[in-house]
Write a protein that holds these residues in place. Structure first.
Motif, PDB file in Angstrom:
ATOM      1  N   LEU A 200      59.012  51.209 -44.681  1.00  0.00           N
ATOM      2  CA  LEU A 200      60.275  51.780 -44.215  1.00  0.00           C
ATOM      3  C   LEU A 200      61.321  50.694 -43.998  1.00  0.00           C
ATOM      4  CD1 LEU A 200      59.301  54.531 -41.618  1.00  0.00           C
ATOM      5  CD2 LEU A 200      60.840  54.837 -43.547  1.00  0.00           C
ATOM      6  N   HIS A 201      60.895  49.605 -43.368  1.00  0.00           N
ATOM      7  CA  HIS A 201      61.805  48.491 -43.114  1.00  0.00           C
ATOM      8  C   HIS A 201      62.406  47.974 -44.416  1.00  0.00           C
ATOM      9  CE1 HIS A 201      62.967  44.304 -42.294  1.00  0.00           C
ATOM     10  NE2 HIS A 201      63.155  44.682 -41.040  1.00  0.00           N
ATOM     11  N   ASP A 202      61.560  47.785 -45.415  1.00  0.00           N
ATOM     12  CA  ASP A 202      62.039  47.258 -46.693  1.00  0.00           C
ATOM     13  C   ASP A 202      62.998  48.224 -47.380  1.00  0.00           C
ATOM     14  OD1 ASP A 202      60.489  45.051 -46.250  1.00  0.00           O
ATOM     15  OD2 ASP A 202      58.863  45.652 -47.589  1.00  0.00           O
ATOM     16  N   ALA A 203      62.820  49.542 -47.150  1.00  0.00           N
ATOM     17  CA  ALA A 203      63.694  50.528 -47.775  1.00  0.00           C
ATOM     18  C   ALA A 203      65.009  50.701 -47.018  1.00  0.00           C
ATOM     19  CB  ALA A 203      62.974  51.873 -47.864  1.00  0.00           C
ATOM     20  N   ILE A 204      64.944  50.575 -45.699  1.00  0.00           N
ATOM     21  CA  ILE A 204      66.098  50.920 -44.867  1.00  0.00           C
ATOM     22  C   ILE A 204      67.029  49.742 -44.615  1.00  0.00           C
ATOM     23  CG2 ILE A 204      66.697  51.562 -42.478  1.00  0.00           C
ATOM     24  CD1 ILE A 204      64.393  53.557 -42.575  1.00  0.00           C
ATOM     25  N   GLU A 205      66.488  48.565 -44.379  1.00  0.00           N
ATOM     26  CA  GLU A 205      67.345  47.434 -44.006  1.00  0.00           C
ATOM     27  C   GLU A 205      68.438  47.147 -45.048  1.00  0.00           C
ATOM     28  OE1 GLU A 205      66.993  44.640 -41.379  1.00  0.00           O
ATOM     29  OE2 GLU A 205      66.279  46.317 -40.170  1.00  0.00           O
ATOM     30  N   PRO A 206      68.165  47.230 -46.367  1.00  0.00           N
ATOM     31  CA  PRO A 206      69.272  47.031 -47.324  1.00  0.00           C
ATOM     32  C   PRO A 206      70.362  48.091 -47.187  1.00  0.00           C
ATOM     33  CG  PRO A 206      67.152  46.763 -48.422  1.00  0.00           C
ATOM     34  CD  PRO A 206      66.862  47.321 -47.061  1.00  0.00           C
ATOM     35  N   LEU A 207      69.982  49.314 -46.852  1.00  0.00           N
ATOM     36  CA  LEU A 207      70.977  50.367 -46.650  1.00  0.00           C
ATOM     37  C   LEU A 207      71.865  50.052 -45.446  1.00  0.00           C
ATOM     38  CD1 LEU A 207      68.705  53.517 -47.167  1.00  0.00           C
ATOM     39  CD2 LEU A 207      70.338  52.553 -48.801  1.00  0.00           C
ATOM     40  N   LEU A 208      71.234  49.549 -44.378  1.00  0.00           N
ATOM     41  CA  LEU A 208      72.004  49.220 -43.181  1.00  0.00           C
ATOM     42  C   LEU A 208      72.889  48.001 -43.410  1.00  0.00           C
ATOM     43  CD1 LEU A 208      69.321  49.731 -40.378  1.00  0.00           C
ATOM     44  CD2 LEU A 208      70.925  51.383 -41.344  1.00  0.00           C
ATOM     45  N   ALA A 209      72.360  47.022 -44.132  1.00  0.00           N
ATOM     46  CA  ALA A 209      73.132  45.807 -44.388  1.00  0.00           C
ATOM     47  C   ALA A 209      74.368  46.089 -45.228  1.00  0.00           C
ATOM     48  CB  ALA A 209      72.252  44.768 -45.080  1.00  0.00           C
ATOM     49  N   ALA A 210      74.313  47.135 -46.038  1.00  0.00           N
ATOM     50  CA  ALA A 210      75.440  47.463 -46.908  1.00  0.00           C
ATOM     51  C   ALA A 210      76.538  48.236 -46.189  1.00  0.00           C
ATOM     52  CB  ALA A 210      74.954  48.283 -48.101  1.00  0.00           C
ATOM     53  N   GLN A 211      76.269  48.676 -44.938  1.00  0.00           N
ATOM     54  CA  GLN A 211      77.251  49.461 -44.215  1.00  0.00           C
ATOM     55  C   GLN A 211      78.261  48.567 -43.502  1.00  0.00           C
ATOM     56  OE1 GLN A 211      77.425  52.903 -44.302  1.00  0.00           O
ATOM     57  NE2 GLN A 211      75.922  52.456 -45.898  1.00  0.00           N
ATOM     58  N   PRO A 212      79.537  48.940 -43.514  1.00  0.00           N
ATOM     59  CA  PRO A 212      80.516  48.202 -42.704  1.00  0.00           C
ATOM     60  C   PRO A 212      80.257  48.449 -41.234  1.00  0.00           C
ATOM     61  CG  PRO A 212      81.508  50.176 -43.600  1.00  0.00           C
ATOM     62  CD  PRO A 212      80.142  50.066 -44.230  1.00  0.00           C
TER      63      PRO A 212
END
Length: 241
Positions: A81-93
């Motif tokens: 989950l961490h590997d899937a979610i952290e890139p999504l969060l990092a891409a958010q302003p």
């Protein structure tokens, strides 16, 4: 250890199939906006096996299907989950860039609907009329739903209206009561016990299990209170929201 960045949260496992993403521990509007931006990003991603996404003031609860993420147990699932979610969060302003709904919620202040209005006005050093105007002035944000189904915790209360909760909670608070507790304002969705100070009532029905969605207000919504007379309250109560 909690990361210093508001964008990247601390992960806390909650049982076998839930995790809490935490950005902080305070009633902070920018952090809350970040939480709602993260919730929106995760909903858009439609990750398989993620069954519930529940934002709070400074955290986000994810419930997931353990089998969908790992056959090796919770630890492996959290890593995936961490590997899937952290890139999504990092891409958010930083903050919530979405355009939320804004609802104008009618409220009949004082009298039988707001038995604590005079006490709150005295505490704030204001007339009752000035208190009502000040309470209606902000555009509040629904930071989270909690305490009871459909209960909105609203950010944006004027600091001059902050007031400690009642020393003696009421056993019965009528549905629709608009109240202040500490630095927050909120609305009781049903008849409940409660220790907040009652300023008035809205005729709107905030929670109805037979309605879709059941909760009238949603996290991230904007709320502006509009003062109405007792007659207007009665007419809207009969008509429904």
């Amino acid at each position: 250890m909690l990361r210093q960045s508001r964008r990247m949260p601390q992960w806390e496992a909650l049982g076998e199939s839930a995790v809490l993403l935490r950005w902080g521990h305070t009633l902070d509007a920018p952090i809350n906006a970040t939480v709602h931006a993260a919730a929106a990003a995760l909903r858009r991603a439609c990750l398989p096996g993620v069954e519930d996404i529940a934002p709070a003031y400074a955290s986000l609860l994810l419930r997931f299907d353990l089998d969908a993420w790992s056959a090796g147990g919770t630890r492996d699932a959290l890593g995936a989950l961490h590997d899937a979610i952290e890139p999504l969060l990092a891409a958010q302003p930083d903050g919530n860039t979405m355009s939320p709904r804004e609802l104008r919620v009618p409220v009949c202040y004082g009298g039988a609907h707001g038995p604590d209005l005079a006490d709150v006005a005295r505490h704030a050093g204001l007339s009752e009329h000035a208190l009502i105007a000040r309470h209606c002035a902000p555009l509040y944000r629904v930071a989270m739903l909690g305490f009871a189904p459909g209960f909105p915790y609203l950010l944006g209360l004027d600091a001059t209206l902050h007031m400690p909760r009642r020393a003696q909670p009421r056993v019965i608070v009528p549905a629709g009561s608009v109240a202040i507790g500490g630095a927050q304002t909120g609305i009781y969705p049903n008849t409940l016990p409660g220790g907040w100070h009652l300023l008035g009532r809205t005729p709107w029905r905030l929670f109805d299990a037979t309605r879709e969605p059941a909760c009238l207000l949603q996290p991230g919504d904007g709320v502006r209170f509009v003062a109405v007379t007792a007659d207007e309250f009665a007419a809207q109560e009969r008509a429904g929201p």
